[in-house]
Write a protein that holds these residues in place. Structure first.
Motif, PDB file in Angstrom:
ATOM      1  N   LEU A 112      -8.906  -6.883   1.719  1.00 20.51           N
ATOM      2  CA  LEU A 112      -7.863  -5.567   1.899  1.00 20.51           C
ATOM      3  C   LEU A 112      -6.488  -5.998   1.538  1.00 20.51           C
ATOM      4  O   LEU A 112      -5.627  -4.941   0.757  1.00 20.51           O
ATOM      5  N   ARG A 113      -6.051  -7.079   1.997  1.00 19.85           N
ATOM      6  CA  ARG A 113      -4.562  -7.337   1.517  1.00 19.85           C
ATOM      7  C   ARG A 113      -4.276  -8.134  -0.009  1.00 19.85           C
ATOM      8  O   ARG A 113      -3.310  -7.883  -0.738  1.00 19.85           O
ATOM      9  N   LEU A 114      -5.787  -7.873  -0.313  1.00 20.22           N
ATOM     10  CA  LEU A 114      -6.040  -8.637  -1.850  1.00 20.22           C
ATOM     11  C   LEU A 114      -5.873  -6.956  -2.608  1.00 20.22           C
ATOM     12  O   LEU A 114      -6.228  -7.338  -4.302  1.00 20.22           O
ATOM     13  N   GLN A 156      -2.256   0.814  -0.358  1.00 18.61           N
ATOM     14  CA  GLN A 156      -2.928   0.826  -1.564  1.00 18.61           C
ATOM     15  C   GLN A 156      -4.286   0.722  -1.601  1.00 18.61           C
ATOM     16  O   GLN A 156      -4.948  -0.720  -0.580  1.00 18.61           O
ATOM     17  N   ASP A 157      -4.844   0.853  -2.725  1.00 17.47           N
ATOM     18  CA  ASP A 157      -6.195   0.963  -2.285  1.00 17.47           C
ATOM     19  C   ASP A 157      -6.692  -0.105  -3.362  1.00 17.47           C
ATOM     20  O   ASP A 157      -8.226  -0.850  -2.896  1.00 17.47           O
ATOM     21  N   ARG A 198     -10.469  -2.441  -1.915  1.00 17.13           N
ATOM     22  CA  ARG A 198     -10.787  -1.554  -0.231  1.00 17.13           C
ATOM     23  C   ARG A 198     -11.825  -1.885  -0.090  1.00 17.13           C
ATOM     24  O   ARG A 198     -12.034  -1.510   0.784  1.00 17.13           O
ATOM     25  N   GLU A 199     -12.782  -1.147  -0.995  1.00 15.51           N
ATOM     26  CA  GLU A 199     -13.686  -1.282  -1.033  1.00 15.51           C
ATOM     27  C   GLU A 199     -15.334  -2.567  -0.239  1.00 15.51           C
ATOM     28  O   GLU A 199     -15.413  -2.438   0.707  1.00 15.51           O
ATOM     29  N   ASP A 200     -14.493  -3.117  -0.339  1.00 12.55           N
ATOM     30  CA  ASP A 200     -15.441  -4.123  -0.261  1.00 12.55           C
ATOM     31  C   ASP A 200     -15.257  -4.536   1.191  1.00 12.55           C
ATOM     32  O   ASP A 200     -16.057  -4.760   1.983  1.00 12.55           O
ATOM     33  N   ALA A 201     -13.109  -4.075   1.410  1.00  6.95           N
ATOM     34  CA  ALA A 201     -13.084  -5.032   2.293  1.00  6.95           C
ATOM     35  C   ALA A 201     -14.369  -3.998   3.213  1.00  6.95           C
ATOM     36  O   ALA A 201     -14.347  -3.817   4.881  1.00  6.95           O
ATOM     37  N   SER A 218     -10.782   0.321  10.797  1.00  9.95           N
ATOM     38  CA  SER A 218      -9.517   1.188  10.562  1.00  9.95           C
ATOM     39  C   SER A 218      -9.200   1.542   9.737  1.00  9.95           C
ATOM     40  O   SER A 218      -9.081   2.084   9.225  1.00  9.95           O
ATOM     41  N   GLN A 219      -8.439  -0.109   9.601  1.00  4.90           N
ATOM     42  CA  GLN A 219      -7.161  -0.791   9.078  1.00  4.90           C
ATOM     43  C   GLN A 219      -8.059  -0.267   7.203  1.00  4.90           C
ATOM     44  O   GLN A 219      -7.329   0.189   6.450  1.00  4.90           O
ATOM     45  N   ALA A 220      -9.782  -0.146   7.147  1.00  8.09           N
ATOM     46  CA  ALA A 220      -9.528  -0.223   5.823  1.00  8.09           C
ATOM     47  C   ALA A 220     -10.369   1.009   5.550  1.00  8.09           C
ATOM     48  O   ALA A 220      -9.839   1.746   4.481  1.00  8.09           O
ATOM     49  N   LEU A 221      -9.964   2.027   6.798  1.00  4.38           N
ATOM     50  CA  LEU A 221     -10.380   3.648   6.187  1.00  4.38           C
ATOM     51  C   LEU A 221      -9.598   4.419   6.442  1.00  4.38           C
ATOM     52  O   LEU A 221      -9.671   5.464   6.531  1.00  4.38           O
ATOM     53  N   TYR A 222      -8.046   3.492   6.723  1.00  2.69           N
ATOM     54  CA  TYR A 222      -7.112   4.518   7.266  1.00  2.69           C
ATOM     55  C   TYR A 222      -7.109   6.028   8.541  1.00  2.69           C
ATOM     56  O   TYR A 222      -7.069   6.542   8.252  1.00  2.69           O
TER      57      TYR A 222
END
Length: 282
Positions: free
Chosen positions: A17-19, A65-66, A22-25, A51-55
């Motif tokens: 996610l930091r990179l 960022q996506d 988002r999809e792979d996260a 929860s972080q990856a899905l907002y």
């Protein structure tokens, strides 16, 4: 053992996610959670990562960022290609990047050229289609394929300001200060030349009509009382020069009904500030 594995998945998900991936996260975080297909124990870390990856608990008060498109240096220019399938960016070191919009992968990057004094040559503009990348410098247009190989180049006697593809015709519009050139994108041959008949150079960012191969080109002259914009119809090969109310173009926009809203102000704004602002609707 499975608990440690779930914690590992959670950390991997947050790293992705930091990179900006988002999809792979999301997919990695889900691997760390129990489901109907496994008896994995519940680990809060994995739920937090998901929860972080899905907002899941995002209030909308901050920007997230996506996907992060990594560049070597800060980005100077960003534009979408004619068919909206790619994004072209130029960094502050004059390196050009082409990104696939479908999955945000880097399709190719073009390293900056170096002149005889060992300085990087400034990239004025860039564009791309399915066959390659077009890079305009001050006096030359280069075409590269998607392996990074040079296909051709064309040198101009005039100062180049911008290059814009209009792919339905397989052509490139080359905006120079004293005129417009139309180039065959496959061969690099100039097919038409339209001279600038005003007393002001073409200078500034070209705007394109939505869904039409019509371009609006700004002008600039340091002593101008009234500046111009020029509307170029690539099919009819006609150009219309429109005098604005003031001497310096601030911005312009092509409206949905085909009008052009051009905002201009007094040309001496650097010395006296912005005093007179006018909007011309043409």
């Amino acid at each position: 053992k499975q608990e440690n594995q779930s914690r590992f998945y959670a950390q991997e998900s947050l790293d992705l996610l930091r990179l900006g991936n988002r999809e792979d996260a999301v997919l990695v975080a889900m691997e760390g959670l129990p489901s109907e297909n496994n008896d994995r124990p519940y680990v809060p870390d994995a739920e937090y990562a998901l929860s972080q990856a899905l907002y899941a608990y995002d209030s909308g008060s901050t920007l997230t960022q996506d996907r992060i498109l990594h560049h070597d240096l800060s980005i100077d220019e960003l534009m979408c290609t004619y068919d909206k399938s790619k994004i072209v960016t130029i960094d502050s070191g004059n390196k050009v990047y082409v990104w696939n919009v479908s999955d945000w992968t880097l399709k190719v990057s073009i390293e900056p050229a170096v002149n005889d004094q060992n300085y990087y040559i400034e990239v004025k503009s860039a564009d791309a289609d399915d066959t390659g990348v077009y890079v305009a410098t001050q006096d030359t247009l280069f075409k590269y394929d998607y392996t990074g190989g040079l296909e051709y180049f064309k040198t101009f006697d005039d100062t180049v300001e911008q290059c814009k593809l209009f792919e339905k015709e397989g052509k490139i519009l080359i905006v120079c200060r004293n005129g417009l050139s139309i180039m065959d994108s496959a061969t690099g041959q100039i097919t038409d030349r339209i001279e600038n008949t005003t007393d002001q150079n073409y200078l500034g960012k070209v705007k394109k009509y939505p869904d039409k191969d019509i371009f609006v080109i700004p002008h600039y002259d340091i002593d101008a009382v009234n500046t111009y914009i020029s509307v170029f119809d690539t099919k009819e090969k006609t150009i219309k020069d429109i005098k604005l109310s003031e001497g310096y173009l601030l911005d312009m926009y092509v409206t949905q009904n085909g009008n052009i809203a051009a905002v201009s102000c007094n040309n001496n704004l650097m010395d006296e500030g912005v005093k007179d602002v006018m909007v011309d609707l043409v």
